[in-house]
Design a protein around this motif. Structure first.
Motif, mmCIF file in Angstrom:
data_model
loop_
_atom_site.group_PDB
_atom_site.id
_atom_site.type_symbol
_atom_site.label_atom_id
_atom_site.label_comp_id
_atom_site.label_asym_id
_atom_site.label_seq_id
_atom_site.Cartn_x
_atom_site.Cartn_y
_atom_site.Cartn_z
ATOM 1 N N ASN A 145 0.817 -1.216 0.000
ATOM 2 C CA ASN A 145 0.000 0.000 0.000
ATOM 3 C C ASN A 145 0.850 1.267 0.000
ATOM 4 O OD1 ASN A 145 -2.292 -1.567 0.035
ATOM 5 N ND2 ASN A 145 -2.756 -1.233 2.196
ATOM 6 N N ALA A 146 2.029 1.178 0.622
ATOM 7 C CA ALA A 146 2.925 2.336 0.671
ATOM 8 C C ALA A 146 3.717 2.522 -0.620
ATOM 9 C CB ALA A 146 3.887 2.198 1.852
ATOM 10 N N GLY A 147 3.554 1.604 -1.563
ATOM 11 C CA GLY A 147 4.274 1.700 -2.822
ATOM 12 C C GLY A 147 5.707 1.224 -2.751
ATOM 13 N N GLU A 148 6.071 0.538 -1.668
ATOM 14 C CA GLU A 148 7.440 0.062 -1.502
ATOM 15 C C GLU A 148 7.694 -1.232 -2.263
ATOM 16 O OE1 GLU A 148 7.316 1.797 3.075
ATOM 17 O OE2 GLU A 148 7.608 -0.338 2.725
ATOM 18 N N LEU A 149 6.628 -1.979 -2.528
ATOM 19 C CA LEU A 149 6.749 -3.277 -3.185
ATOM 20 C C LEU A 149 5.632 -3.444 -4.199
ATOM 21 C CD1 LEU A 149 7.135 -5.524 0.008
ATOM 22 C CD2 LEU A 149 9.005 -4.747 -1.474
ATOM 23 N N PRO A 150 5.898 -4.174 -5.299
ATOM 24 C CA PRO A 150 4.804 -4.513 -6.209
ATOM 25 C C PRO A 150 3.996 -5.679 -5.647
ATOM 26 C CG PRO A 150 6.847 -5.466 -7.016
ATOM 27 C CD PRO A 150 7.208 -4.651 -5.794
ATOM 28 N N GLY A 151 2.701 -5.618 -5.805
ATOM 29 C CA GLY A 151 1.859 -6.707 -5.325
ATOM 30 C C GLY A 151 0.400 -6.375 -5.475
ATOM 31 N N LEU A 414 -6.333 -17.200 -19.698
ATOM 32 C CA LEU A 414 -6.122 -16.521 -18.422
ATOM 33 C C LEU A 414 -5.054 -17.181 -17.560
ATOM 34 C CD1 LEU A 414 -9.832 -15.678 -17.556
ATOM 35 C CD2 LEU A 414 -8.119 -14.227 -18.644
ATOM 36 N N GLN A 415 -4.419 -18.224 -18.083
ATOM 37 C CA GLN A 415 -3.305 -18.830 -17.351
ATOM 38 C C GLN A 415 -2.015 -18.051 -17.532
ATOM 39 O OE1 GLN A 415 -2.733 -23.057 -17.819
ATOM 40 N NE2 GLN A 415 -4.931 -23.459 -17.946
ATOM 41 N N GLN A 416 -1.880 -17.376 -18.660
ATOM 42 C CA GLN A 416 -0.691 -16.569 -18.926
ATOM 43 C C GLN A 416 -1.151 -15.231 -19.488
ATOM 44 O OE1 GLN A 416 1.672 -19.254 -21.451
ATOM 45 N NE2 GLN A 416 3.004 -19.652 -19.692
ATOM 46 N N ILE A 417 -1.269 -14.267 -18.621
ATOM 47 C CA ILE A 417 -1.845 -12.978 -18.986
ATOM 48 C C ILE A 417 -0.736 -12.021 -19.400
ATOM 49 C CG2 ILE A 417 -3.123 -11.003 -18.075
ATOM 50 C CD1 ILE A 417 -4.598 -13.090 -16.276
ATOM 51 N N PRO A 418 -0.780 -11.508 -20.625
ATOM 52 C CA PRO A 418 0.333 -10.699 -21.121
ATOM 53 C C PRO A 418 0.386 -9.268 -20.611
ATOM 54 C CG PRO A 418 -1.323 -10.989 -22.839
ATOM 55 C CD PRO A 418 -1.753 -11.840 -21.691
ATOM 56 N N VAL A 419 -0.779 -8.695 -20.252
ATOM 57 C CA VAL A 419 -0.816 -7.294 -19.835
ATOM 58 C C VAL A 419 -1.577 -7.177 -18.519
ATOM 59 C CG1 VAL A 419 -1.577 -4.957 -20.401
ATOM 60 C CG2 VAL A 419 -0.719 -6.458 -22.213
ATOM 61 N N VAL A 420 -0.959 -6.510 -17.541
ATOM 62 C CA VAL A 420 -1.592 -6.272 -16.246
ATOM 63 C C VAL A 420 -1.458 -4.788 -15.909
ATOM 64 C CG1 VAL A 420 -1.631 -6.855 -13.796
ATOM 65 C CG2 VAL A 420 -1.000 -8.601 -15.465
ATOM 66 N N ILE A 421 -2.582 -4.204 -15.505
ATOM 67 C CA ILE A 421 -2.630 -2.792 -15.116
ATOM 68 C C ILE A 421 -3.253 -2.720 -13.727
ATOM 69 C CG2 ILE A 421 -3.681 -0.544 -15.628
ATOM 70 C CD1 ILE A 421 -3.660 -1.426 -18.614
ATOM 71 N N LYS A 422 -2.631 -2.003 -12.816
ATOM 72 C CA LYS A 422 -3.174 -1.819 -11.468
ATOM 73 C C LYS A 422 -3.331 -0.327 -11.186
ATOM 74 C CE LYS A 422 -2.144 -2.571 -6.558
ATOM 75 N NZ LYS A 422 -1.091 -2.908 -5.571
ATOM 76 N N GLY A 423 -4.531 0.077 -10.873
ATOM 77 C CA GLY A 423 -4.771 1.489 -10.608
ATOM 78 C C GLY A 423 -4.447 2.380 -11.780
ATOM 79 N N GLY A 424 -4.666 1.854 -12.989
ATOM 80 C CA GLY A 424 -4.397 2.630 -14.193
ATOM 81 C C GLY A 424 -2.943 2.665 -14.632
ATOM 82 N N GLU A 425 -2.048 2.055 -13.828
ATOM 83 C CA GLU A 425 -0.618 2.049 -14.141
ATOM 84 C C GLU A 425 -0.175 0.681 -14.620
ATOM 85 O OE1 GLU A 425 1.500 4.585 -14.079
ATOM 86 O OE2 GLU A 425 -0.043 6.005 -13.392
ATOM 87 N N PRO A 426 0.517 0.600 -15.739
ATOM 88 C CA PRO A 426 0.977 -0.696 -16.235
ATOM 89 C C PRO A 426 1.982 -1.332 -15.270
ATOM 90 C CG PRO A 426 1.157 1.000 -17.955
ATOM 91 C CD PRO A 426 0.867 1.708 -16.659
ATOM 92 N N VAL A 427 1.808 -2.618 -15.020
ATOM 93 C CA VAL A 427 2.774 -3.348 -14.198
ATOM 94 C C VAL A 427 3.378 -4.525 -14.955
ATOM 95 C CG1 VAL A 427 1.715 -2.700 -12.014
ATOM 96 C CG2 VAL A 427 0.966 -4.784 -13.151
ATOM 97 N N LYS A 428 2.797 -4.856 -16.111
ATOM 98 C CA LYS A 428 3.343 -5.949 -16.913
ATOM 99 C C LYS A 428 2.930 -5.757 -18.369
ATOM 100 C CE LYS A 428 3.156 -10.965 -17.645
ATOM 101 N NZ LYS A 428 2.437 -12.214 -17.295
#
Length: 430
Positions: A145-151, A414-428
């Motif tokens: 939550n503090a942005g120190e780690l991805p998760g 959905l076993q291998q998802i190429p694009v992941v976005i969290k809170g509008g920000e790309p993470v993968k």
């Protein structure tokens, strides 16, 4: 004067909506509406401060919106980020049985850093962590939550509650060590105290064991743990504090007691029968049935240190659980997605979707179990009472996954998802 004040108050309430402006746009070739099951073509998801501002057909974007920073996924199908309602991010799947005695809660929390990243990378943007020693899951959540780690976004239970010698107790050491897990509590008063302690130290869901477990030493999966009165005290205390309750329950009597006590979800539900299914349906209780993990336990568990006793129990539990999952689907019981990740390798959470289809769900139902229905059980809502996760709707977090193709026709996407976005920000993938 009264009218004027009322009008002013109304305008103030509307002001954030009137003044809200999106700051980015995500373009999708297709977008799955998980409520209706419809695939909408050429959609634009407008994002404002990590949340979905609005979703409109691409051709309806204004000239100003056309100029916003954009993520172009016009060749992909967009879905809400997935939710796993039963994970153990601080559990190392290579350290089962006696190997786990070597790990402190601090070491487990450090392992959770890689597990959280792998889980998010797999497209699971929200999880419910059910059981962690030393409140390691609380600390992991806070660091994310503090942005120190991805998760992923996390709801956490802290230590699992159980009776002395129960599934969550430390039953690996002889009596000379007098080892006792943090969550052990006996009798209504001790149980209420432990619920309060868990919430004091950061838990936002309460988990307890209503029966023995597969992976614990010297517990019978069919044997009940806690009386009905003890369970009722636990549930009442948790609900008074605004927390949901998850009951680990394989055996039938423990399942029925937990249902009678008013739990919000039954985890595993391996030996559930028609009567208990009917009660769960009547009460609106969710079942969270981890029907993939049996394959891992029986194929790779011995090498990971899983005890011979546990392997024998799994040979009894696994297939019956899958058969009862099919019965639950046919009975129309509420089912939310949960995999028990941590027993098996983190990041493989999506494998279970195909198993759910194999054992009776449609692809849409399987996806809904990991989005809309999981979100409803999680009950993570914003100030307007709308779901914050599990849907792509105005007000929800802009947590999005993208795949090439149609997951309603090919759930294995959905076993291998190429694009992941969290809170509008790309993470993968971007």
């Amino acid at each position: 004067m009264l009218f004027s004040r009322s009008l002013t108050a109304s305008l103030l309430c509307l002001a954030p909506l009137v003044q809200a402006n999106p700051d980015a746009v995500i373009i999708g070739g297709q977008l799955l509406d998980v409520r209706s099951g419809k695939l909408l073509t050429n959609q634009a998801v407008l994002v404002e401060q990590q949340h979905v501002h609005s979703i409109v057909p691409l051709h309806q974007l204004t000239a100003e919106q056309q100029e916003l920073p954009r993520i172009d996924l016009s060749g992909y199908t967009l879905l809400p980020g997935l939710i796993d309602m039963h994970v153990h991010l601080t559990a190392n799947p290579a350290a089962h049985g006696y190997r786990r005695l070597q790990q402190t809660p601090i070491r487990q929390a450090l392992f959770g850093v890689t597990a959280a990243a792998a889980t998010l990378d797999a497209g699971f943007t929200t999880v419910r962590n059910l059981g962690a020693a030393g409140y390691a899951d609380v600390e992991l959540r806070e660091a994310i939550n503090a942005g120190e780690l991805p998760g992923p976004r996390m709801r956490v239970s802290g230590p699992t509650l159980c009776m002395t010698g129960g599934h969550c107790d430390n039953n690996l050491l002889p009596h000379t060590y007098q080892a006792r897990a943090t969550g052990v509590a006996n009798g209504a008063d001790e149980i209420r105290s432990q619920v309060r302690s868990n919430m004091k130290y950061g838990a936002d869901v309460i988990k307890f064991t209503a029966t023995g477990g597969v992976l614990s030493r010297n517990t019978d999966v069919n044997a009940s743990q806690y009386s009905l009165a003890e369970m009722q005290a636990l549930v009442a205390e948790a609900h008074d504090r605004g927390a949901k309750v998850a009951a680990h329950a394989h055996g039938l009597q423990g399942i029925k007691r937990a249902l009678q006590a008013g739990v919000d979800s039954i985890e595993h539900a391996s030996f559930i029968d028609d009567e208990a299914l009917a009660l769960a349906k009547k009460q609106g209780t969710y079942l969270v049935m981890d029907i993939y993990v049996s394959d891992y336990i029986l194929q790779e568990g011995e090498a990971a240190g899983i005890l011979a006793e546990s392997l024998a129990k799994e040979r009894t539990v696994g297939q019956l659980q899958r058969q009862n999952f099919s019965k639950a689907v046919k009975a129309g019981v509420k089912l939310a997605y949960g995999t028990d990740a941590g027993v098996y390798t983190h990041g493989l959470n999506g494998r279970q979707l195909q198993y759910m289809v194999q054992w009776g769900m449609t692809p849409l139902e399987a996806i809904q179990s990991a989005t809309l229905h999981a979100a409803e059980l999680l009950h993570w809502r914003n100030e307007q009472g709308q779901l914050n996760v599990g849907v792509l709707e105005p007000g929800a977090f802009a947590d999005i996954i993208a795949v090439k193709g149609d997951p309603l026709k090919q759930i294995s996407l959905l076993q291998q998802i190429p694009v992941v976005i969290k809170g509008g920000e790309p993470v993968k993938g971007l």
